[in-house]
Design a protein around this motif. Structure first.
Motif, PDB file in Angstrom:
ATOM      1  N   VAL A  19       0.820  -1.215   0.000  1.00 49.58           N
ATOM      2  CA  VAL A  19       0.000   0.000   0.000  1.00 49.58           C
ATOM      3  C   VAL A  19       0.852   1.263   0.000  1.00 49.58           C
ATOM      4  O   VAL A  19       0.348   2.362  -0.177  1.00 49.58           O
ATOM      5  CB  VAL A  19      -0.954   0.022   1.222  1.00 49.58           C
ATOM      6  CG1 VAL A  19      -1.909  -1.161   1.180  1.00 49.58           C
ATOM      7  CG2 VAL A  19      -0.179   0.056   2.534  1.00 49.58           C
ATOM      8  N   ARG A  20       2.160   1.095   0.184  1.00 52.25           N
ATOM      9  CA  ARG A  20       3.057   2.254   0.177  1.00 52.25           C
ATOM     10  C   ARG A  20       4.365   1.875  -0.500  1.00 52.25           C
ATOM     11  O   ARG A  20       4.930   0.820  -0.229  1.00 52.25           O
ATOM     12  CB  ARG A  20       3.338   2.718   1.609  1.00 52.25           C
ATOM     13  CG  ARG A  20       4.281   3.923   1.691  1.00 52.25           C
ATOM     14  CD  ARG A  20       4.393   4.431   3.132  1.00 52.25           C
ATOM     15  NE  ARG A  20       5.244   3.586   3.945  1.00 52.25           N
ATOM     16  CZ  ARG A  20       6.576   3.774   4.088  1.00 52.25           C
ATOM     17  NH1 ARG A  20       7.182   4.744   3.458  1.00 52.25           N
ATOM     18  NH2 ARG A  20       7.267   2.967   4.870  1.00 52.25           N
ATOM     19  N   ASN A  73      -6.404   1.973  10.278  1.00 44.66           N
ATOM     20  CA  ASN A  73      -6.890   3.268  10.752  1.00 44.66           C
ATOM     21  C   ASN A  73      -7.219   3.177  12.240  1.00 44.66           C
ATOM     22  O   ASN A  73      -7.806   2.196  12.695  1.00 44.66           O
ATOM     23  CB  ASN A  73      -8.141   3.677   9.974  1.00 44.66           C
ATOM     24  CG  ASN A  73      -7.848   3.918   8.497  1.00 44.66           C
ATOM     25  OD1 ASN A  73      -7.115   4.827   8.148  1.00 44.66           O
ATOM     26  ND2 ASN A  73      -8.404   3.082   7.642  1.00 44.66           N
ATOM     27  N   TYR A  74      -6.850   4.202  12.979  1.00 42.75           N
ATOM     28  CA  TYR A  74      -7.140   4.236  14.417  1.00 42.75           C
ATOM     29  C   TYR A  74      -7.207   5.679  14.881  1.00 42.75           C
ATOM     30  O   TYR A  74      -6.911   6.617  14.121  1.00 42.75           O
ATOM     31  CB  TYR A  74      -6.071   3.472  15.203  1.00 42.75           C
ATOM     32  CG  TYR A  74      -4.701   4.114  15.210  1.00 42.75           C
ATOM     33  CD1 TYR A  74      -4.261   4.861  16.292  1.00 42.75           C
ATOM     34  CD2 TYR A  74      -3.837   3.970  14.121  1.00 42.75           C
ATOM     35  CE1 TYR A  74      -2.996   5.450  16.298  1.00 42.75           C
ATOM     36  CE2 TYR A  74      -2.572   4.546  14.124  1.00 42.75           C
ATOM     37  CZ  TYR A  74      -2.165   5.291  15.212  1.00 42.75           C
ATOM     38  OH  TYR A  74      -0.929   5.886  15.215  1.00 42.75           O
ATOM     39  N   GLY A  80      -7.687  11.222  13.883  1.00 38.96           N
ATOM     40  CA  GLY A  80      -7.564   9.997  13.108  1.00 38.96           C
ATOM     41  C   GLY A  80      -6.125   9.774  12.669  1.00 38.96           C
ATOM     42  O   GLY A  80      -5.438  10.718  12.256  1.00 38.96           O
ATOM     43  N   ARG A  81      -5.667   8.542  12.802  1.00 38.93           N
ATOM     44  CA  ARG A  81      -4.295   8.189  12.439  1.00 38.93           C
ATOM     45  C   ARG A  81      -4.291   6.982  11.496  1.00 38.93           C
ATOM     46  O   ARG A  81      -5.257   6.222  11.435  1.00 38.93           O
ATOM     47  CB  ARG A  81      -3.480   7.851  13.683  1.00 38.93           C
ATOM     48  CG  ARG A  81      -3.405   8.960  14.729  1.00 38.93           C
ATOM     49  CD  ARG A  81      -2.468  10.057  14.291  1.00 38.93           C
ATOM     50  NE  ARG A  81      -2.202  10.993  15.377  1.00 38.93           N
ATOM     51  CZ  ARG A  81      -1.472  12.100  15.241  1.00 38.93           C
ATOM     52  NH1 ARG A  81      -0.927  12.388  14.066  1.00 38.93           N
ATOM     53  NH2 ARG A  81      -1.281  12.906  16.267  1.00 38.93           N
ATOM     54  N   LYS A  82      -3.168   6.822  10.813  1.00 35.27           N
ATOM     55  CA  LYS A  82      -2.965   5.653   9.956  1.00 35.27           C
ATOM     56  C   LYS A  82      -1.654   4.978  10.318  1.00 35.27           C
ATOM     57  O   LYS A  82      -0.648   5.642  10.528  1.00 35.27           O
ATOM     58  CB  LYS A  82      -2.949   6.061   8.478  1.00 35.27           C
ATOM     59  CG  LYS A  82      -4.278   6.557   7.952  1.00 35.27           C
ATOM     60  CD  LYS A  82      -4.195   6.880   6.472  1.00 35.27           C
ATOM     61  CE  LYS A  82      -5.557   7.339   5.946  1.00 35.27           C
ATOM     62  NZ  LYS A  82      -5.496   7.646   4.484  1.00 35.27           N
ATOM     63  N   TYR A  83      -1.708   3.659  10.380  1.00 33.66           N
ATOM     64  CA  TYR A  83      -0.502   2.878  10.695  1.00 33.66           C
ATOM     65  C   TYR A  83      -0.302   1.824   9.615  1.00 33.66           C
ATOM     66  O   TYR A  83      -1.215   1.058   9.296  1.00 33.66           O
ATOM     67  CB  TYR A  83      -0.659   2.230  12.073  1.00 33.66           C
ATOM     68  CG  TYR A  83       0.372   1.165  12.391  1.00 33.66           C
ATOM     69  CD1 TYR A  83       1.730   1.383  12.184  1.00 33.66           C
ATOM     70  CD2 TYR A  83      -0.013  -0.080  12.905  1.00 33.66           C
ATOM     71  CE1 TYR A  83       2.667   0.414  12.466  1.00 33.66           C
ATOM     72  CE2 TYR A  83       0.916  -1.054  13.205  1.00 33.66           C
ATOM     73  CZ  TYR A  83       2.252  -0.809  12.980  1.00 33.66           C
ATOM     74  OH  TYR A  83       3.177  -1.775  13.264  1.00 33.66           O
ATOM     75  N   ILE A  84       0.889   1.802   9.027  1.00 34.48           N
ATOM     76  CA  ILE A  84       1.239   0.788   8.027  1.00 34.48           C
ATOM     77  C   ILE A  84       2.325  -0.104   8.611  1.00 34.48           C
ATOM     78  O   ILE A  84       3.470   0.334   8.776  1.00 34.48           O
ATOM     79  CB  ILE A  84       1.738   1.433   6.720  1.00 34.48           C
ATOM     80  CG1 ILE A  84       0.674   2.370   6.146  1.00 34.48           C
ATOM     81  CG2 ILE A  84       2.108   0.345   5.704  1.00 34.48           C
ATOM     82  CD1 ILE A  84       1.123   3.099   4.887  1.00 34.48           C
ATOM     83  N   LEU A 116       4.633   4.628  19.662  1.00 35.42           N
ATOM     84  CA  LEU A 116       4.321   3.304  19.124  1.00 35.42           C
ATOM     85  C   LEU A 116       3.186   2.609  19.867  1.00 35.42           C
ATOM     86  O   LEU A 116       2.545   1.713  19.312  1.00 35.42           O
ATOM     87  CB  LEU A 116       5.575   2.424  19.166  1.00 35.42           C
ATOM     88  CG  LEU A 116       6.749   2.879  18.296  1.00 35.42           C
ATOM     89  CD1 LEU A 116       7.976   2.032  18.570  1.00 35.42           C
ATOM     90  CD2 LEU A 116       6.380   2.820  16.818  1.00 35.42           C
ATOM     91  N   LYS A 117       2.934   3.004  21.092  1.00 31.89           N
ATOM     92  CA  LYS A 117       1.937   2.326  21.922  1.00 31.89           C
ATOM     93  C   LYS A 117       0.571   2.292  21.245  1.00 31.89           C
ATOM     94  O   LYS A 117      -0.063   1.235  21.143  1.00 31.89           O
ATOM     95  CB  LYS A 117       1.837   3.004  23.286  1.00 31.89           C
ATOM     96  CG  LYS A 117       0.833   2.332  24.222  1.00 31.89           C
ATOM     97  CD  LYS A 117       0.784   3.048  25.574  1.00 31.89           C
ATOM     98  CE  LYS A 117      -0.263   2.379  26.484  1.00 31.89           C
ATOM     99  NZ  LYS A 117      -0.353   3.068  27.790  1.00 31.89           N
TER     100      LYS A 117
END
Length: 229
Positions: A19-20, A73-74, A80-84, A116-117
């Motif tokens: 995705v990236r 997504n979280y 709102g945040r995105k984590y890959i 990171l938590k």
């Protein structure tokens, strides 16, 4: 949320598309390797990610893997945040759908623990909802004797065009006679020094390609016991 994450998971497994894209950077070790296991190019943005990819290439229980595999997504507070995550890994004959893996140095885990938590909590929730397992791997799990063997054998994997298959048969006949042999015993098949060098090259090729096995948790040497599964 469950419907969305399951759709992401299904697309990941079916299409295997990152995705990236990882771009080459001036101040970090980024690049790519050719994956035989996936029949694709794998990108990395650190030497630790590169080493983890090489490790996966040699592990027989790994079916396939993908870097930069999904967006999770979280929310962090109201934002709102995105984590890959770094990798998605599928194993053979596993009860779970796969593993979502983050690759980090121990030092970075400590220094960025607060940042990171939330990411890791979101990843664990995502995995729980999709029959996946989330794990963080560090240099302690990656940079082992097993990896040293993998990196030694890596350069022998992609040279099929120069393989003398008659000499391959000669080596395989020795396995039929003895079942377990060492590189030193393979060298004894000839007294010619040039031929010995060729046979040694072919021995590492067979080992790197999975035709021949050994205990990869011990450093490979001329007395390493080899066998055919």
């Amino acid at each position: 949320m469950k419907l969305i994450t399951r759709k992401i998971q299904q697309n990941l497994i079916m299409n295997s598309r990152r995705v990236r894209e990882i771009k080459l950077k001036k101040f970090s070790l980024s690049g790519q390797i050719t994956s035989q296991k996936n029949n694709s190019i794998i990108q990395f943005e650190s030497s630790l990610e590169r080493d983890y990819s090489i490790l996966l290439e040699f592990q027989p229980n790994i079916k396939c893997y993908l870097e930069q595999p999904m967006i999770i997504n979280y929310k962090e507070g109201k934002r709102g945040r995105k984590y890959i995550p770094d990798f998605f890994v599928q194993e053979l004959d596993s009860e779970i759908n796969g593993r979502v893996v983050e690759v980090k140095y121990q030092k970075e885990l400590f220094e960025k623990r607060d940042i990171l938590k939330c990411k890791f909590e979101a990843a664990r929730k995502f995995c729980f909802e999709n029959n996946l397992k989330f794990e963080v791997v560090t240099e302690n799990e990656i940079r082992t004797e097993y990896l040293k063997n993998c990196k030694f054998l890596w350069k022998y994997r992609f040279n099929n065009s120069v393989i003398n298959w008659t000499d391959i048969d000669l080596i395989l006949y020795l396995f039929e006679e003895k079942e377990k042999v060492t590189p030193n015993q393979i060298m004894e098949l000839t007294k010619d020094d040039f031929k010995k060098a060729e046979l040694l090259y072919l021995t590492w090729f067979l080992l790197s390609s999975g035709y021949v096995s050994c205990n990869m948790n011990k450093l490979i040497n001329m007395n390493t016991i080899l066998w055919i599964d």
